[in-house]
Design a protein around this motif. Structure first.
Motif, mmCIF file in Angstrom:
data_model
loop_
_atom_site.group_PDB
_atom_site.id
_atom_site.type_symbol
_atom_site.label_atom_id
_atom_site.label_comp_id
_atom_site.label_asym_id
_atom_site.label_seq_id
_atom_site.Cartn_x
_atom_site.Cartn_y
_atom_site.Cartn_z
ATOM 1 N N TRP A 154 -13.358 18.151 -6.938
ATOM 2 C CA TRP A 154 -11.949 18.329 -6.551
ATOM 3 C C TRP A 154 -11.044 18.337 -7.774
ATOM 4 O O TRP A 154 -10.107 19.122 -7.846
ATOM 5 C CB TRP A 154 -11.517 17.218 -5.598
ATOM 6 C CG TRP A 154 -12.204 17.247 -4.268
ATOM 7 C CD1 TRP A 154 -12.794 18.320 -3.664
ATOM 8 C CD2 TRP A 154 -12.375 16.136 -3.379
ATOM 9 N NE1 TRP A 154 -13.321 17.948 -2.450
ATOM 10 C CE2 TRP A 154 -13.075 16.617 -2.239
ATOM 11 C CE3 TRP A 154 -12.007 14.796 -3.408
ATOM 12 C CZ2 TRP A 154 -13.411 15.797 -1.168
ATOM 13 C CZ3 TRP A 154 -12.328 13.981 -2.341
ATOM 14 C CH2 TRP A 154 -13.024 14.476 -1.225
ATOM 15 N N LEU A 155 -11.335 17.451 -8.733
ATOM 16 C CA LEU A 155 -10.505 17.389 -9.935
ATOM 17 C C LEU A 155 -10.560 18.714 -10.685
ATOM 18 O O LEU A 155 -9.521 19.206 -11.159
ATOM 19 C CB LEU A 155 -10.953 16.238 -10.845
ATOM 20 C CG LEU A 155 -10.214 16.115 -12.180
ATOM 21 C CD1 LEU A 155 -8.706 16.026 -11.977
ATOM 22 C CD2 LEU A 155 -10.729 14.916 -12.974
ATOM 23 N N GLU A 156 -11.737 19.298 -10.771
ATOM 24 C CA GLU A 156 -11.828 20.575 -11.492
ATOM 25 C C GLU A 156 -11.053 21.667 -10.758
ATOM 26 O O GLU A 156 -10.410 22.516 -11.386
ATOM 27 C CB GLU A 156 -13.285 20.995 -11.689
ATOM 28 C CG GLU A 156 -13.392 22.171 -12.635
ATOM 29 C CD GLU A 156 -14.810 22.471 -13.074
ATOM 30 O OE1 GLU A 156 -14.955 23.176 -14.092
ATOM 31 O OE2 GLU A 156 -15.759 22.023 -12.420
ATOM 32 N N ILE A 157 -11.094 21.653 -9.432
ATOM 33 C CA ILE A 157 -10.279 22.602 -8.669
ATOM 34 C C ILE A 157 -8.797 22.343 -8.963
ATOM 35 O O ILE A 157 -8.009 23.277 -9.153
ATOM 36 C CB ILE A 157 -10.575 22.491 -7.161
ATOM 37 C CG1 ILE A 157 -11.994 22.998 -6.866
ATOM 38 C CG2 ILE A 157 -9.550 23.290 -6.350
ATOM 39 C CD1 ILE A 157 -12.446 22.777 -5.429
ATOM 40 N N GLY A 158 -8.420 21.065 -9.022
ATOM 41 C CA GLY A 158 -7.040 20.718 -9.341
ATOM 42 C C GLY A 158 -6.622 21.195 -10.724
ATOM 43 O O GLY A 158 -5.484 21.654 -10.918
ATOM 44 N N MET A 159 -7.534 21.116 -11.689
ATOM 45 C CA MET A 159 -7.237 21.589 -13.045
ATOM 46 C C MET A 159 -6.961 23.090 -13.034
ATOM 47 O O MET A 159 -6.113 23.579 -13.787
ATOM 48 C CB MET A 159 -8.383 21.226 -13.979
ATOM 49 C CG MET A 159 -8.500 19.717 -14.217
ATOM 50 S SD MET A 159 -10.076 19.204 -14.954
ATOM 51 C CE MET A 159 -9.902 19.815 -16.639
ATOM 52 N N LEU A 160 -7.649 23.808 -12.177
ATOM 53 C CA LEU A 160 -7.372 25.239 -12.030
ATOM 54 C C LEU A 160 -6.027 25.464 -11.336
ATOM 55 O O LEU A 160 -5.258 26.353 -11.721
ATOM 56 C CB LEU A 160 -8.484 25.915 -11.227
ATOM 57 C CG LEU A 160 -9.856 26.018 -11.907
ATOM 58 C CD1 LEU A 160 -10.884 26.591 -10.937
ATOM 59 C CD2 LEU A 160 -9.780 26.869 -13.162
ATOM 60 N N LEU A 161 -5.731 24.646 -10.322
ATOM 61 C CA LEU A 161 -4.466 24.809 -9.593
ATOM 62 C C LEU A 161 -3.257 24.561 -10.494
ATOM 63 O O LEU A 161 -2.186 25.120 -10.262
ATOM 64 C CB LEU A 161 -4.421 23.864 -8.394
ATOM 65 C CG LEU A 161 -5.404 24.152 -7.255
ATOM 66 C CD1 LEU A 161 -5.267 23.105 -6.157
ATOM 67 C CD2 LEU A 161 -5.197 25.551 -6.690
ATOM 68 N N MET A 162 -3.411 23.741 -11.518
ATOM 69 C CA MET A 162 -2.322 23.493 -12.459
ATOM 70 C C MET A 162 -1.903 24.783 -13.168
ATOM 71 O O MET A 162 -0.785 24.902 -13.663
ATOM 72 C CB MET A 162 -2.731 22.442 -13.499
ATOM 73 C CG MET A 162 -2.866 21.025 -12.968
ATOM 74 S SD MET A 162 -1.312 20.323 -12.372
ATOM 75 C CE MET A 162 -0.341 20.265 -13.883
ATOM 76 N N GLN A 163 -2.810 25.759 -13.202
ATOM 77 C CA GLN A 163 -2.530 27.030 -13.889
ATOM 78 C C GLN A 163 -1.956 28.088 -12.942
ATOM 79 O O GLN A 163 -1.669 29.204 -13.374
ATOM 80 C CB GLN A 163 -3.830 27.551 -14.520
ATOM 81 C CG GLN A 163 -4.466 26.581 -15.489
ATOM 82 C CD GLN A 163 -5.907 26.953 -15.828
ATOM 83 O OE1 GLN A 163 -6.275 28.119 -15.769
ATOM 84 N NE2 GLN A 163 -6.718 25.965 -16.170
ATOM 85 N N ASP A 164 -1.840 27.745 -11.644
ATOM 86 C CA ASP A 164 -1.313 28.676 -10.640
ATOM 87 C C ASP A 164 -2.022 30.025 -10.648
ATOM 88 O O ASP A 164 -1.379 31.081 -10.713
ATOM 89 C CB ASP A 164 0.197 28.895 -10.841
ATOM 90 C CG ASP A 164 1.008 27.699 -10.374
ATOM 91 O OD1 ASP A 164 0.612 27.063 -9.378
ATOM 92 O OD2 ASP A 164 2.028 27.395 -11.018
ATOM 93 N N PRO A 165 -3.352 30.045 -10.575
ATOM 94 C CA PRO A 165 -4.056 31.338 -10.551
ATOM 95 C C PRO A 165 -3.808 32.075 -9.239
ATOM 96 O O PRO A 165 -3.620 31.461 -8.193
ATOM 97 C CB PRO A 165 -5.529 30.933 -10.678
ATOM 98 C CG PRO A 165 -5.582 29.576 -10.049
ATOM 99 C CD PRO A 165 -4.275 28.917 -10.391
ATOM 100 N N GLU A 166 -3.819 33.392 -9.297
ATOM 101 C CA GLU A 166 -3.703 34.201 -8.089
ATOM 102 C C GLU A 166 -5.082 34.501 -7.490
ATOM 103 O O GLU A 166 -5.176 34.892 -6.327
ATOM 104 C CB GLU A 166 -2.971 35.502 -8.389
ATOM 105 C CG GLU A 166 -1.506 35.315 -8.740
ATOM 106 C CD GLU A 166 -0.820 36.640 -8.979
ATOM 107 O OE1 GLU A 166 -0.679 37.417 -8.024
ATOM 108 O OE2 GLU A 166 -0.451 36.890 -10.147
#
Length: 245
Positions: A154-166
């Protein structure tokens, strides 16, 4: 058809004469949550590798929105809005959950960004928001090394969400998780898919049923079948090469 965010056309890659992906066409729509399934060696992870620039195709083209990703390198692909999570969680175990999310924020990157960065209210608010989304808001001050395997995913998914990927590319995100964690991850992906597209490689068919808008089945580097989960589970070709085993 809705607006396409990802177009993969005639994509091919060979390793020592073996075609891991062979003339593949693959399309993902805006705000779609797509699952890719298939037996080991079907070319699933290789497909994600070529989309994110880790592997260069022998032929074909990958387009994300108006960008031709085929000629771009990994960090450029990340910057235009594509995020990738690999099978094994990759987090900074000696840093807290908060710090892992903080350093993933794009404005922190680079020497100048780090030197002149100030922890603004906007960033703290974003970290709090993402932490709540990924079920880690109560462990923000814990070292990442103390998290369970599922929490690290989950944390790694969160790290990606911090970048606002489309576009998010997730490779087996529930591998090694408990049944409850898999349910929570399905809830998480269904929630964050609103406003972005997600491609998930997965073997857990119960999990796929919980999340997939559409399912793509690969076999020997080629497209075998595509459709809803019900259509895929009743397809004799898919049963023969994958589900029946």
């Amino acid at each position: 058809m809705s607006e396409l965010i990802l177009s993969v056309e005639d994509l091919t890659v060979s390793f020592d004469g073996f075609k891991a992906v062979d003339g593949l066409n693959f399309y993902v729509e805006k705000d779609e949550l797509r699952c890719v399934i298939g037996p080991n060696g079907a070319g699933k992870t290789t497909l994600l590798d070529m989309i994110c620039g880790k592997t260069k195709p022998s032929g074909g083209v990958v387009r994300f929105k108006n960008y031709n990703l085929t000629g771009m390198i990994e960090y450029q692909i990340t910057r235009v809005g594509v995020g990738r999570k690999f099978q094994t969680p990759s987090v900074y175990e000696d840093l807290t959950v908060f710090e892992n999310l903080e350093i993933s924020y794009p404005k922190r990157r680079g020497i100048l960004g780090s030197l002149f960065f100030k922890r603004e209210d906007e960033l703290v608010g974003k970290i709090d928001q993402v932490a709540e989304q990924i079920f880690l808001d109560e462990v923000l001050r814990h070292k990442a090394g103390r998290l369970s395997h599922g929490q690290k995913q989950w944390l790694e998914i969160g790290m990606l969400l911090m970048q606002d990927p489309e576009l998010l590319l997730l490779d087996e995100p529930v591998a090694g998780m408990s049944a409850r964690e898999r349910e929570q991850t399905a809830e998480l992906l269904n929630r964050i898919s609103k406003g972005r597209s997600i491609v998930v490689i997965e073997h857990d068919m119960a999990f796929v049923r919980m999340i997939a808008h559409k399912v793509t089945v690969l076999h020997q580097g080629k497209l075998l079948a595509e459709g809803t989960m019900d259509q895929i589970q009743s397809d004799e070709r898919v049963i023969d090469v994958y589900l029946g085993h």
